[in-house]
Design an enzyme around this catalytic site. Structure first.
Site: not given
Length: 770
Positions: A116, A612, A679, A708
């Site tokens: 991020k 989540d 992840e 991804h």
């Protein structure tokens, strides 16, 4: 003299996501790379002209990218790992291989790690530098785009990620931080010095180096590193062929602990964020002053929200800055990459609602109007129609409070924030209840949203089919995905989320207090775009949201089916939040709404519920001293409020996406979930050391492959990853899963990957004697 205006960066995907559609068409073989280049060139020209028409003085170039600006910087500096070079692909395909992996006749490589971008939902590709890499100015993209604009009669301000931020974000191949020595510093500084010299020869007036890493806490040696880099770079502004001015741009916070250094180094411009770092940046200016040759680029137009700017507040900030220096430019506080393109695309919203919003194009007008007002005297301001129009948006309350929500929050007790019994006892009861094998396999929730699924949803939206017909279609999709999961041997199943358009928007559509847009897309990573809903007023659950679909799925199989929810922190972080009440208040409202859903799922017989919190880490303040008081002290209890009412035998899962987890691993454990998946595949499982060191109590599923990327991992590859996990974690606490939901993948790669994952888990179980 009018006050100059500057835009830090502009969205690149286009008003109708033209760039996304063109690149994905190329990936699917629908057209060649020349079509992509033509689309990109057209977008750049259109965006430059929009800014010129709005009267912006310093228009950015090189803020455009096919995939990611930091990835472009790595390529510009020659930081291309050998595994990508060996593929011998075209420059564009090499870039795409670095961004999303490659599996084909030229080879098989995974993508670079993805993280991020500070506290945004944008993802960057982590630069990788090993001992074989020599940093040098190896590319020409920034210069080509500057010349491209120049040919259109537009003098732009080229933008690059700065050398300090580049080095602080770069990693070694194994994911470890760089050992930054004098040789590497000299290489990077020389490359950036060459950039300035080249732009000076091309006739650029300003060049912008983005250094957002300056707003983070400083480690020992950071200021010396910054000074070492720029001591060599700054003299290069003056070249034999001409000279260029350098703007040092910061954003996402304050530079109060480094501003004195910036001032002493003698930058031509310093860009400061007066949205997220107002008080500290103003204090730094007042304390250390501004050098005579330096212009302060005052970031007063928020680059990360969709609400109209309060001109009175912005003018007050500018007046305060001008008490220190007369050399002031009005700027966006950060790149406009993080907001949608234009409110003009939202004709479905009532004008009385729409007038409160400003997207990227509207923020250009705000920037120019604020600059004009900053130059005006008191009488002119009082007579200004633009100021009167703006102030009318902030007179009185925009919405009224929902008293039922207010009273429910007021009645909350401490007991409702804590689940009983202790987690270790719950885990024992859950093992007896669920009868799962060691290393249980599952997925994160969603399965591919095919063209057929999207087409049926569009038909329902347009009234071409009835709700009953649509529901029958969704049931058929659920039946099919359950059968496939059973066939390949997954242990805990999911219903696939075919009824959901987005993991946040879907919930917002079933909650009171949300508004929705048609075209307010924002880039998340690569070509992936999201359309966040808007929190308009107080939030509560309008009706059960997921219960019917989860209960239907469970009725169709003997295996355990997970209920799938989005948590309150993530719903808020991936929405456009209100600015008239705090984030804590909004999150508590959301937590109560999702708590109702959790309890209804449990009552419907759902024994495993995943909530989540993919975006929990995303909004963690950049300064560690603010982590708990400004965020974690209310974000973690909000999650506990969601699940504290369930029975001990109900297993609560959570999931987190691409972020740095290591430094908050104990806070994640304090969420008191029973299982967490996250992840780890692109980060080479580096989080495992933190889990081991923290004596992590939550069972965990570090992602064993990267969803991804379109490549299909082999069974052996996944077995090796499981082995790496078991080196650091006890098998009884490990789950096997991909690293994220499968919505954006195709069936062609999804099912072989899952088959390999299940086979790998079974093979490892057998070796363990289970």
């Amino acid at each position: 003299m009018s006050v100059p205006t500057s835009v830090v960066g502009f969205p690149r995907i286009g008003s109708d996501r033209e760039l996304k559609k063109s690149i994905e068409g190329y990936w699917r073989g629908k057209h060649g790379i020349d079509d992509v280049k033509a689309t990109a060139k057209g977008l750049r020209e259109r965006h430059w002209n929009i800014q010129r028409k709005a009267g912006i003085g310093l228009i950015p170039s090189n803020d455009f990218s096919y995939y990611d600006q930091l990835l472009d910087t790595s390529i510009l500096l020659g930081a291309i790992p050998q595994r990508y070079k060996r593929l011998a692909l075209s420059p564009e395909d090499t870039l795409f291989a670095m961004g999303r992996g490659y599996q084909g006749e030229k080879g098989d490589v995974t993508a670079l790690p993805m993280k991020k971008w500070f506290t945004t939902n944008y993802h960057y590709l982590v630069p990788e530098i090993d001992d074989s890499v020599s940093i040098t100015l190896a590319g020409d993209k920034p210069f080509r785009e500057f010349e491209e604009a120049k040919a259109l009669g537009i003098a732009t301000k080229p933008v690059l990620i700065g050398p300090y931020t580049f080095l602080k974000l770069a990693r070694r191949p194994e994911g470890a931080p760089l050992a930054i020595d004098r040789g590497l510093i000299d290489q990077v500084a020389s490359a950036y010095a060459s950039v300035l010299q080249r732009f000076a020869s091309l006739g650029a007036d300003w060049v912008q180096f983005d250094e957002p890493y300056l707003v983070l806490d400083k480690e020992r040696g950071d200021i010396d590193l910054f000074k070492s880099l720029y001591a060599k770079i700054l003299p290069s502004r003056r070249a034999q062929e001409g000279s260029v001015r350098l703007l040092l741009q910061t954003y996402f916070g304050h530079v109060g602990d480094s501003y004195e250094t910036l001032a002493l180094l003698g930058f031509d411009g310093i860009g400061l964020d007066f949205v997220e770092g107002k008080d500290e940046n103003l204090a730094a200016l007042a304390k250390f002053g501004v050098p005579e040759q330096t212009t302060i680029f005052a970031g007063v137009v928020n680059g990360r929200n969709i609400w109209r700017n309060d001109y009175a507040v912005s003018l007050g900030i500018l007046d305060a800055v001008r008490k220190v220096t007369s050399r002031v430019a009005v700027s966006t506080a950060s790149s406009l990459l993080h907001v949608p393109f234009s409110v003009a695309n939202e004709d479905g919203l009532d004008e009385q609602v729409r007038r409160h919003f400003a997207f990227a194009v509207e923020k250009l007008d705000e920037l120019k109007e604020i600059a004009d007002l900053a130059d005006a005297g008191d009488e002119e301001r009082r007579a200004s129609e633009s100021l009167k129009r703006n102030q009318s948006l902030f007179d009185g309350r925009r919405v009224t409070a929902d008293e039922s929500v207010v009273s429910r929050i007021a009645a909350l007790t401490e007991d409702e924030l804590n689940r009983q019994p202790a987690r270790s006892e719950r885990q024992r009861l859950q093992r007896e209840e669920l009868h799962l094998p060691v290393l249980p396999t599952t997925t994160i929730g969603s399965f591919p949203q095919t063209k057929e699924v999207r087409a049926e949803r569009a038909k329902l939206r347009h009234g071409e089919i009835s709700q009953e017909e649509y529901d029958a279609f969704i049931r058929s999709q659920i039946d099919a995905v359950l059968a496939k999961q059973e066939a390949i041997g997954l242990d805990v199943l999911v219903h696939g989320e075919f009824e959901r358009n987005d993991m946040v928007e879907y919930f917002g559509q079933n909650l009171n207090g949300f508004l929705f847009t048609k075209n307010a897309w924002v880039q998340s990573y690569g070509t992936r775009c999201v359309k966040p809903p808007i929190v308009w007023s107080d939030v509560s659950r309008a009706k059960p949201i997921t219960v019917a679909w989860s209960a239907y799925a469970q009725s169709r199989t003997e295996r355990v089916v997970k209920g799938m929810l989005t948590g309150p922190v993530t719903i808020l972080n991936w929405s456009w939040p209100r600015e008239d009440i705090t984030h804590e208040q909004q999150t508590t409202q959301l937590a109560l709404a999702i708590r109702d859903e959790v309890l209804d799922l449990e009552a419907a017989g759902i024994k495993v519920i995943q909530i989540d919190e993919a975006a929990l880490r995303e909004k963690l303040p950049l300064r560690k001293s603010d982590w708990h008081a400004q965020y974690l002290d209310w974000a973690i209890p909000a999650f506990r409020l969601v699940h504290s009412g369930v029975k001990p035998g109900t297993q609560i899962h959570t999931h987190m996406c691409y972020s740095e987890f290591n430094d908050i691993i104990r806070d994640i454990d304090a969420m008191d979930a029973d299982v967490i998946s996250f992840e780890a595949s692109r980060s080479d499982l580096t989080v495992l050391d933190a889990i081991q060191d923290a004596h992590f109590e939550t069972e965990a599923g570090p992602g064993v492959y990267d969803i991804h990327s379109p490549r299909i991992p082999s069974q052996q590859e996944i077995e090796e990853r499981i082995g790496n996990i078991l080196d650091k974690m006890d098998a009884s606490a490990v789950w096997i899963n991909p690293d994220c939901g499968l919505k954006t993948r195709g069936n062609a790669e999804t099912w072989p990957s899952l088959e390999h994952m299940v086979a790998a888990a079974k093979a490892v179980r057998a070796r363990l004697g289970h």
